[in-house]
Design an enzyme around this catalytic site. Sequence first.
Site, PDB file in Angstrom:
ATOM      1  N   GLU A 115       0.667  -1.109  -0.459  1.00 57.10           N
ATOM      2  CA  GLU A 115       0.271  -0.044   0.300  1.00 57.10           C
ATOM      3  C   GLU A 115       0.799   1.033   0.312  1.00 57.10           C
ATOM      4  O   GLU A 115       2.296   1.187  -0.051  1.00 57.10           O
ATOM      5  CB  GLU A 115      -1.076   0.515   1.309  1.00 57.10           C
ATOM      6  CG  GLU A 115      -1.877  -1.135   0.471  1.00 57.10           C
ATOM      7  CD  GLU A 115      -3.150  -1.199   1.691  1.00 57.10           C
ATOM      8  OE1 GLU A 115      -2.860  -0.277   3.110  1.00 57.10           O
ATOM      9  OE2 GLU A 115      -4.575  -1.540   1.645  1.00 57.10           O
ATOM     10  N   HIS A 230      -9.608   9.209   1.681  1.00 51.73           N
ATOM     11  CA  HIS A 230      -8.920   8.266   1.283  1.00 51.73           C
ATOM     12  C   HIS A 230      -8.709   8.770  -0.405  1.00 51.73           C
ATOM     13  O   HIS A 230      -9.834   9.121  -0.258  1.00 51.73           O
ATOM     14  CB  HIS A 230      -9.997   7.243   1.955  1.00 51.73           C
ATOM     15  CG  HIS A 230      -9.240   6.481   1.329  1.00 51.73           C
ATOM     16  ND1 HIS A 230      -8.737   5.626  -0.125  1.00 51.73           N
ATOM     17  CD2 HIS A 230      -9.377   4.880   1.949  1.00 51.73           C
ATOM     18  CE1 HIS A 230      -8.290   4.610  -0.116  1.00 51.73           C
ATOM     19  NE2 HIS A 230      -8.733   3.803   0.718  1.00 51.73           N
ATOM     20  N   ARG A 276      -1.428   9.020   1.060  1.00 54.77           N
ATOM     21  CA  ARG A 276      -2.748   9.545   0.635  1.00 54.77           C
ATOM     22  C   ARG A 276      -2.773  10.576   0.379  1.00 54.77           C
ATOM     23  O   ARG A 276      -4.219  11.520  -0.110  1.00 54.77           O
ATOM     24  CB  ARG A 276      -3.541   9.094   1.929  1.00 54.77           C
ATOM     25  CG  ARG A 276      -3.957   8.050   1.903  1.00 54.77           C
ATOM     26  CD  ARG A 276      -4.382   7.699   2.897  1.00 54.77           C
ATOM     27  NE  ARG A 276      -4.541   6.023   2.897  1.00 54.77           N
ATOM     28  CZ  ARG A 276      -5.237   4.779   3.911  1.00 54.77           C
ATOM     29  NH1 ARG A 276      -6.386   5.327   4.666  1.00 54.77           N
ATOM     30  NH2 ARG A 276      -5.175   3.251   3.268  1.00 54.77           N
ATOM     31  N   HIS A 337     -12.034  10.192   5.594  1.00 59.37           N
ATOM     32  CA  HIS A 337     -12.614   8.381   5.393  1.00 59.37           C
ATOM     33  C   HIS A 337     -10.843   8.550   7.331  1.00 59.37           C
ATOM     34  O   HIS A 337     -12.287   7.039   7.882  1.00 59.37           O
ATOM     35  CB  HIS A 337     -10.556   8.171   4.745  1.00 59.37           C
ATOM     36  CG  HIS A 337      -9.990   6.866   5.438  1.00 59.37           C
ATOM     37  ND1 HIS A 337     -11.201   5.431   4.817  1.00 59.37           N
ATOM     38  CD2 HIS A 337      -9.051   5.907   5.265  1.00 59.37           C
ATOM     39  CE1 HIS A 337     -10.560   4.261   5.234  1.00 59.37           C
ATOM     40  NE2 HIS A 337      -9.467   4.191   5.516  1.00 59.37           N
ATOM     41  N   ARG A 372      -2.197   8.641   9.142  1.00 58.63           N
ATOM     42  CA  ARG A 372      -1.728   8.142   9.678  1.00 58.63           C
ATOM     43  C   ARG A 372      -1.261   7.255   7.765  1.00 58.63           C
ATOM     44  O   ARG A 372      -1.962   6.983   7.031  1.00 58.63           O
ATOM     45  CB  ARG A 372      -3.236   6.798   9.475  1.00 58.63           C
ATOM     46  CG  ARG A 372      -3.663   5.656   9.834  1.00 58.63           C
ATOM     47  CD  ARG A 372      -4.392   5.417  10.420  1.00 58.63           C
ATOM     48  NE  ARG A 372      -5.837   5.334   9.379  1.00 58.63           N
ATOM     49  CZ  ARG A 372      -6.130   4.225   8.718  1.00 58.63           C
ATOM     50  NH1 ARG A 372      -5.834   3.291   8.782  1.00 58.63           N
ATOM     51  NH2 ARG A 372      -6.807   4.961   7.081  1.00 58.63           N
TER      52      ARG A 372
HETATM   53  C1  SIN Z   1      -7.672   0.425   2.228  1.00 59.55           C
HETATM   54  O1  SIN Z   1      -8.267  -0.526   1.779  1.00 59.55           O
HETATM   55  O2  SIN Z   1      -7.622   1.383   1.341  1.00 59.55           O
HETATM   56  C2  SIN Z   1      -8.225   1.200   3.467  1.00 59.55           C
HETATM   57  C3  SIN Z   1      -6.512   1.310   4.843  1.00 59.55           C
HETATM   58  C4  SIN Z   1      -6.543   2.353   5.640  1.00 59.55           C
HETATM   59  O3  SIN Z   1      -7.595   3.030   5.789  1.00 59.55           O
HETATM   60  O4  SIN Z   1      -5.883   1.851   6.664  1.00 59.55           O
END
Ligand code: SIN
Length: 524
Positions: A115, A230, A276, A337, A372
């Site tokens: 990620e 998000h 993000r 988010h 975060r």
């Molecule tokens: C996501 O699946 O994009 C959310 C993960 C997160 O907010 O930690």
Amino acid sequence: MRSSIKTVDFLIIGGGVAGLRAAIEVAPVGSVIVLTKDMPAESSTGYAQGGIAVALSDEDEVGIHYEDTINAGDGLCNKDAVKVLVEEGPELILELISWGAEFDKEGSKLAFTQEAAHSRRRILHAQGDSTGRELERVLINKVRTFKSVSRYDFAFTVDLIIKDDRCAGAIILRDREAIHIYAKATILATGGAGQLYSRTTNPAVTTGDGMAIAYRAGAVLQDMEFIQFHPTTLYSPSAPQFLISEAMRGEGAILKNIHGERFMPGYHTLAELAPRDIVSRAIISEMVRTNAKHVYLDLTHLDKNFVKGRFPRIYSTCLQFDIDITEDLIPVSPAAHYVMGGVKTNLNGETDIKGLFATGEVACTGVHGANRLASNSLLEGLVYGARAGRSAGEYVNKSQKSEVRSQRLKTASSILPSFDTVKIKSTLRRLMWEKVGIIRCKESLNAAREWLRKWDSILKADFTSRERLELKNMLTVANLIVDSALLREGSIGAHYRSDFKERGENWQRHVISQKEKGLQRADA
Ligand code: SIN
């Protein structure tokens, strides 16, 4: 309204990962009530898709997870809190697996995905994109094994009971009855406040209740200006706002503007895998530049079977709205988010009020700093839920028997003119999105402040319905966010001010809110 009294050793308000993990810790120590304001599993945990970050793969180290978390937090993380998170996380995940958690595997080994802003593949996932549900399942089953734990569902917390400067439980509404639950220790695990925004990934229950009741009780809240947006939620007039997991970009999905042009490489060297806040702002810039309400996420170059197998929930949800993600571009736009700020706690979940603990998204240990790192929140729920439970257990073992004195629930205020709760909620949510969203400035924040003043009377009133109490909580938290965002004259992490693009003076200081003392800057 009928009223009654109950006594218990531990009252846990909230049934997501943090609340359940805390319950497991206190259950051997005494009697426990776990409250949820809706159905038992209705919390942000159940909606978490991408996964849970943990340094367990062969090529990873806790030190690297630490560095990535600190970097994403943009200089404002509490380093001790991050150390605890990354060091205690692996053991708690292994414990979860021993309780029956089934994370996805490649052969016999755990499968890790990528990620944004992670320098390693370190995200565990379950059933592809249903990681939160799997955690909720395992933790609910584990909690059920303790006879000392009772669950109260559809129970709305009105306020905390404060006696002699200590928290002595909470007043709740359930089945048209006001129940005074006297508890030796109360743990807030109510989650976040995404519903304050008209665009959010969060479920309907996230109305900032824990933050608001803690504030009214006199607790200190920290860094409420840091709201994470998000980058990708489904954008379609006919579809609900549905999270499109960042893990998709981790597996190679590409962002394109409405003209089909890839744009992220022009904004950051990490392109789609930049932090993000950067991706969300880049998407907003592209939307403004192209005069569009969304951009696209493109997975069509990936293997169809891989996409269906890896993201079954997203695949089937989008298909319901005639979007076949293996063939079609997904229209996406950012949405609120996660709240990095919250009720200030130490590393053991203790707040400034004796007998009151907080954990999970409602709390602010400072572990996330100003932004975060993706998939650190489920881990935070496990690690800090367990810690809050342990310290609440120790507190109760040491504490004296508390006196139980009945207190009447304040009846609804009669002087307040009637108002349309639904309309105000919707106006508030649009206001927050437009004026206190991804990009803010003094002018927009002051405009929000002016609007919020119109509803000040609601903050002072007493109500006996969930809808109105939720609105009061949302307004309380909205005021805290706006005031904190005005005070922080600089841009850092998820807080971006178009009128102060640099970090600004004293940027390392936190923004602290407390009812009696107002807003202040404080050192870490
Ligand atoms: C996501 O699946 O994009 C959310 C993960 C997160 O907010 O930690």
